[in-house]
Every structure is written in C-alpha cells, then in structure tokens.
Write an enzyme that holds these catalytic residues in place. Structure first.
Site, mmCIF file in Angstrom:
data_model
loop_
_atom_site.group_PDB
_atom_site.id
_atom_site.type_symbol
_atom_site.label_atom_id
_atom_site.label_comp_id
_atom_site.label_asym_id
_atom_site.label_seq_id
_atom_site.Cartn_x
_atom_site.Cartn_y
_atom_site.Cartn_z
ATOM 1 N N ARG A 61 27.232 27.551 10.788
ATOM 2 C CA ARG A 61 26.999 26.248 10.893
ATOM 3 C C ARG A 61 25.818 25.907 9.755
ATOM 4 N NH1 ARG A 61 25.525 26.434 17.106
ATOM 5 N NH2 ARG A 61 24.323 28.232 16.142
ATOM 6 N N SER B 74 26.610 25.602 21.667
ATOM 7 C CA SER B 74 26.797 25.616 23.083
ATOM 8 C C SER B 74 25.466 25.434 24.089
ATOM 9 C CB SER B 74 27.417 27.008 23.568
ATOM 10 O OG SER B 74 28.508 27.190 23.025
ATOM 11 N N HIS C 26 34.040 25.709 18.088
ATOM 12 C CA HIS C 26 34.854 27.099 18.316
ATOM 13 C C HIS C 26 36.342 26.993 17.914
ATOM 14 C CE1 HIS C 26 31.157 28.045 21.138
ATOM 15 N NE2 HIS C 26 31.167 28.934 20.119
ATOM 16 N N LYS D 260 21.521 36.704 28.050
ATOM 17 C CA LYS D 260 21.694 35.077 27.864
ATOM 18 C C LYS D 260 21.512 34.350 29.282
ATOM 19 C CE LYS D 260 23.423 34.740 23.099
ATOM 20 N NZ LYS D 260 24.081 34.416 22.154
#
Length: 163
Positions: free
Chosen positions: A95, A133, A17, A41
């Site tokens: 990514r 993460s 990030h 989440k």
C-alpha cells in the site's frame, strides 16, 4: 501448475485484499490464501470465520478468472507454508513505502531460507491503498460506515459484532 501463496491475517478480508487476489490470479493457476494464525494480534474474527469469509468471497472470483483459489490456515514460517502448499511464488500486496521496507527485509530472509521461492509485490489500486483491516475494525467499532472498504458479507459481519 504454477501455485502462488498470498499470506495474511485477513481480519477481515477487505476490498484491497480482493483486488490483490484478482490480480494475482492472472499470474498463477492456483492461488492459496494463507490465513495466518497469529495469536499475538488478537484477531476479531476466529480462524474459522476468517477462512469462511475468504472462501465465500473467492468462490465466484475463482470461476470468473478461471483458477483454483483455496484458503489454507498456517502457523509456521511463511517459507515453510509455501513449501507445504507447493507454491513457487509468494504474493505480497503493498500500500505504501512503509509496507515496502518491512517486505524488503522479509524477502531477504526468505531468500536465505529458500532461493527457489520467489516473491512478487503487487501495488494496491489507488482506491484501495488506504484500506487496512486494523482501521476498518476501528471504524466499525466506533459506529462508522465501512461499506466502501469491505465486501457486503464482511460489512454485515462487522455490523453484527459491533451493533
């Protein structure tokens, strides 16, 4: 003033990030880090903790690259958040190819909602492409070392959670 919005849950903020934030800072005069409130989440860190970690990590970075960086919690549509903060640019980090497929759909929908807001994709640097993460939290939960994936302050917070 060119305002960019970099949205995510940032649970927690990682070196990937930070890499995207640093590079996005060369494209805008002000960068808003949109911290998503995503109850589905089940984040490890509270919204307040995520905002505080982002602010702490971005304070020196903002001075270094000469722009304003602010954290902005949001729970509405991404395009509405962009309008709320005056962003003409949404910044998304990629990514892998799997990221692109999802993001491609998102851009198409956002363009239908507001053609005046552009989306820019930034590829994570090679050394950060595997960082997620979710994986960082799993490694930390199982007692692994995540110091190469997150800033020191975040590493300390993760260790405090799982030790």
């Amino acid at each position: 003033m060119r305002v960019g919005l970099y949205p995510g849950t940032f649970d927690p903020i990682t070196l990937g990030h930070i890499d995207i934030i640093r590079r996005a800072g060369t494209l805008v005069d002000k960068l808003v880090i949109g911290v998503a409130i995503n109850r589905d989440k089940g984040p490890l860190f509270t919204l307040e903790e995520r905002v505080a970690l982002i602010e702490a990590e971005c304070e020196a970075l903002a001075r270094e690259i000469g722009i304003e960086i602010v954290a902005h919690p949001f729970e509405n549509l991404l395009i509405d958040c962009a309008r709320d903060v005056g962003a003409g640019l949404i910044i998304r980090g990629l990514r892998a190819v799997a990221d692109f497929e999802y993001e491609y759909q998102m851009v198409g929908m956002n363009r239908q909602l507001d053609t005046s807001i552009e989306t820019v994709f930034l590829m994570a640097e090679a050394q950060h492409q595997a960082i997620a993460s979710k994986l960082v939290k799993e490694i930390a939960r199982l007692g692994g070392d995540v110091s190469k994936f997150v800033p020191p302050r975040v590493n300390d917070e993760l260790r405090a959670r799982f030790d």
